[in-house]
Design a protein around this motif. Structure first.
Motif, PDB file in Angstrom:
ATOM      1  N   LYS A  11       0.760  -0.968  -0.098  1.00 20.57           N
ATOM      2  CA  LYS A  11      -0.236  -0.435   0.221  1.00 20.57           C
ATOM      3  C   LYS A  11       0.643   1.094   0.293  1.00 20.57           C
ATOM      4  N   ALA A  12       2.023   1.905  -0.531  1.00 26.34           N
ATOM      5  CA  ALA A  12       3.577   1.945  -0.768  1.00 26.34           C
ATOM      6  C   ALA A  12       1.638   3.133  -1.746  1.00 26.34           C
ATOM      7  N   LEU A  13       2.606   4.665  -1.264  1.00 27.51           N
ATOM      8  CA  LEU A  13       0.966   5.358  -2.112  1.00 27.51           C
ATOM      9  C   LEU A  13       2.695   5.802  -4.045  1.00 27.51           C
ATOM     10  N   GLY A  14       1.876   5.754  -4.734  1.00 24.20           N
ATOM     11  CA  GLY A  14       2.072   6.128  -5.861  1.00 24.20           C
ATOM     12  C   GLY A  14       3.680   4.942  -6.647  1.00 24.20           C
ATOM     13  N   ILE A  15       4.063   5.959  -7.685  1.00 26.67           N
ATOM     14  CA  ILE A  15       5.305   4.933  -7.709  1.00 26.67           C
ATOM     15  C   ILE A  15       5.845   4.497  -6.686  1.00 26.67           C
ATOM     16  N   TRP A  16       6.333   3.674  -6.477  1.00 24.96           N
ATOM     17  CA  TRP A  16       7.346   3.139  -5.273  1.00 24.96           C
ATOM     18  C   TRP A  16       8.322   2.118  -6.083  1.00 24.96           C
ATOM     19  N   THR A  17       9.505   2.510  -5.545  1.00 21.64           N
ATOM     20  CA  THR A  17      10.318   1.327  -5.935  1.00 21.64           C
ATOM     21  C   THR A  17      11.648   1.468  -4.947  1.00 21.64           C
ATOM     22  N   SER A  18      12.461   1.122  -5.444  1.00 23.16           N
ATOM     23  CA  SER A  18      14.396   0.956  -3.930  1.00 23.16           C
ATOM     24  C   SER A  18      15.530  -0.069  -5.157  1.00 23.16           C
ATOM     25  N   ALA A  19      15.991   0.894  -5.103  1.00 28.17           N
ATOM     26  CA  ALA A  19      17.888   0.163  -4.947  1.00 28.17           C
ATOM     27  C   ALA A  19      18.766   0.291  -4.561  1.00 28.17           C
ATOM     28  N   ARG A  20      19.287  -1.122  -4.630  1.00 26.46           N
ATOM     29  CA  ARG A  20      20.624  -1.372  -3.570  1.00 26.46           C
ATOM     30  C   ARG A  20      22.001  -1.247  -4.234  1.00 26.46           C
ATOM     31  N   GLY A  21      22.946  -0.381  -3.301  1.00 26.74           N
ATOM     32  CA  GLY A  21      24.435  -0.770  -4.170  1.00 26.74           C
ATOM     33  C   GLY A  21      25.436  -1.289  -3.117  1.00 26.74           C
ATOM     34  N   VAL A  22      26.490  -0.694  -3.376  1.00 21.55           N
ATOM     35  CA  VAL A  22      27.663  -0.823  -2.301  1.00 21.55           C
ATOM     36  C   VAL A  22      27.717   0.309  -1.623  1.00 21.55           C
ATOM     37  N   ASP A  23      27.202  -0.563  -0.208  1.00 18.51           N
ATOM     38  CA  ASP A  23      27.009   0.126   1.072  1.00 18.51           C
ATOM     39  C   ASP A  23      25.998   1.164   0.878  1.00 18.51           C
ATOM     40  N   CYS A  24      24.647   0.541  -0.004  1.00 15.17           N
ATOM     41  CA  CYS A  24      23.840   1.440   0.232  1.00 15.17           C
ATOM     42  C   CYS A  24      22.240   1.407  -0.180  1.00 15.17           C
ATOM     43  N   VAL A  25      21.359   1.749   0.014  1.00 13.89           N
ATOM     44  CA  VAL A  25      20.150   1.292  -0.669  1.00 13.89           C
ATOM     45  C   VAL A  25      19.819   2.750  -0.582  1.00 13.89           C
ATOM     46  N   MET A  42       5.663   7.940  -3.837  1.00 12.01           N
ATOM     47  CA  MET A  42       5.707   8.961  -4.908  1.00 12.01           C
ATOM     48  C   MET A  42       5.861   9.638  -5.904  1.00 12.01           C
ATOM     49  N   LEU A  43       6.949   8.836  -6.145  1.00 12.17           N
ATOM     50  CA  LEU A  43       8.137   9.720  -6.989  1.00 12.17           C
ATOM     51  C   LEU A  43       7.846  10.205  -8.718  1.00 12.17           C
ATOM     52  N   ALA A  44       8.242  10.425  -9.393  1.00 10.29           N
ATOM     53  CA  ALA A  44       8.438  11.306 -10.916  1.00 10.29           C
ATOM     54  C   ALA A  44       8.623  10.380 -11.490  1.00 10.29           C
ATOM     55  N   SER A  45       9.427   8.936 -11.304  1.00 14.41           N
ATOM     56  CA  SER A  45      10.059   8.088 -11.821  1.00 14.41           C
ATOM     57  C   SER A  45      10.351   7.294 -11.665  1.00 14.41           C
ATOM     58  N   GLU A  46      10.649   6.062 -11.391  1.00 15.58           N
ATOM     59  CA  GLU A  46      10.691   4.729 -11.051  1.00 15.58           C
ATOM     60  C   GLU A  46      12.426   4.279 -10.720  1.00 15.58           C
ATOM     61  N   ARG A  47      13.128   5.244 -12.159  1.00 18.83           N
ATOM     62  CA  ARG A  47      14.439   5.237 -11.890  1.00 18.83           C
ATOM     63  C   ARG A  47      15.111   6.059 -10.944  1.00 18.83           C
ATOM     64  N   VAL A  48      14.302   6.752 -10.042  1.00 16.06           N
ATOM     65  CA  VAL A  48      15.580   8.181  -8.999  1.00 16.06           C
ATOM     66  C   VAL A  48      15.547   7.226  -8.190  1.00 16.06           C
TER      67      VAL A  48
END
Length: 225
Positions: free
Chosen positions: A99-113, A118-124
């Motif tokens: 039930k997260a709002l709008g466009i929602w997504t995530s990305a993981r990297g080295v030592d970070c996430v 409610m994003l403008a783009s899933e690429r953010v």
């Protein structure tokens, strides 16, 4: 209504969170970090109690994945929450409820996430991770670079009004805690970037002032000799 990145510096052991939202004072509710333990964000339909809870799990030996899972399981409203964490080993985890709002997504990297709703783009989030990994300088510099990359892709779907940067080092208090709690016009991320430029050269000296006042430099302000 939020996009953020939580990260660890493998070289210094610092942890940090950078975050922005259309809501006021987003960092006051969503950004949490503890020296030697990790950094977390609790966002979307926010339950601020989940921030300290995730850190407490990690302080007791849980990795980021177990800390996020435990917080989500114990909340009772996991479908509404978005949780991000990085632990002392650089492990990362994220939970985004259905039930997260709008466009929602995530990305993981080295030592970070990175994650957002409610994003403008899933690429953010992916752009933020790429910017963090490619940036030079301190942890604060890299987190600011990530936020600049996020807003360059539109950030949140609507205008953002608040932003924050939280860093912890070795002490029990924040190494830096900079917040733009509300701005009517202009970009809070740009204002946050400027605040970091001003604060960064003095950050170590403020630690010295706390630990060894006789060794602390003067800034030349009236009454400061």
């Amino acid at each position: 209504m939020t996009f953020s990145i939580v990260a660890r510096c493998a070289e210094t052991g610092q942890f940090g969170v950078a975050i922005s939202s259309s809501s006021p004072a987003v960092a006051a509710r969503c950004a949490w970090a503890q020296a030697g333990v990790g950094a977390v964000s609790t966002q979307n339909v926010t339950n601020p109690a989940l921030g300290p809870l995730m850190l407490a799990h990690m302080a007791s030996g849980a990795d980021a994945g177990h800390a996020v899972a435990a917080a989500a399981a114990g909340d009772g409203f996991a479908d509404y929450r978005q949780l991000l964490a990085v632990d002392s080993q650089g492990g990362t985890a994220v939970h985004s409820g259905s039930k997260a709002l709008g466009i929602w997504t995530s990305a993981r990297g080295v030592d970070c996430v990175s994650g957002g709703n409610m994003l403008a783009s899933e690429r953010v989030p992916a752009a933020m991770v790429a910017a963090f990994e490619g940036a030079k300088g301190t942890l604060g510099d890299r987190l600011i670079a990530a936020m600049q990359a996020g807003i360059a892709l539109g950030g949140e779907a609507g205008p953002v009004h608040s932003a924050g940067l939280l860093l912890v080092d070795r002490q029990s208090w924040p190494y830096a805690e900079l917040r733009i709690d509300w701005i009517d016009e202009g970009c809070p991320i740009a204002a946050l970037s400027r605040a970091w430029e001003v604060y960064k050269p003095q950050a170590d000296d403020y630690v010295t002032r706390a630990l060894s006042p006789v060794a602390a430099p003067s800034y030349g302000v009236p009454g400061d000799e």
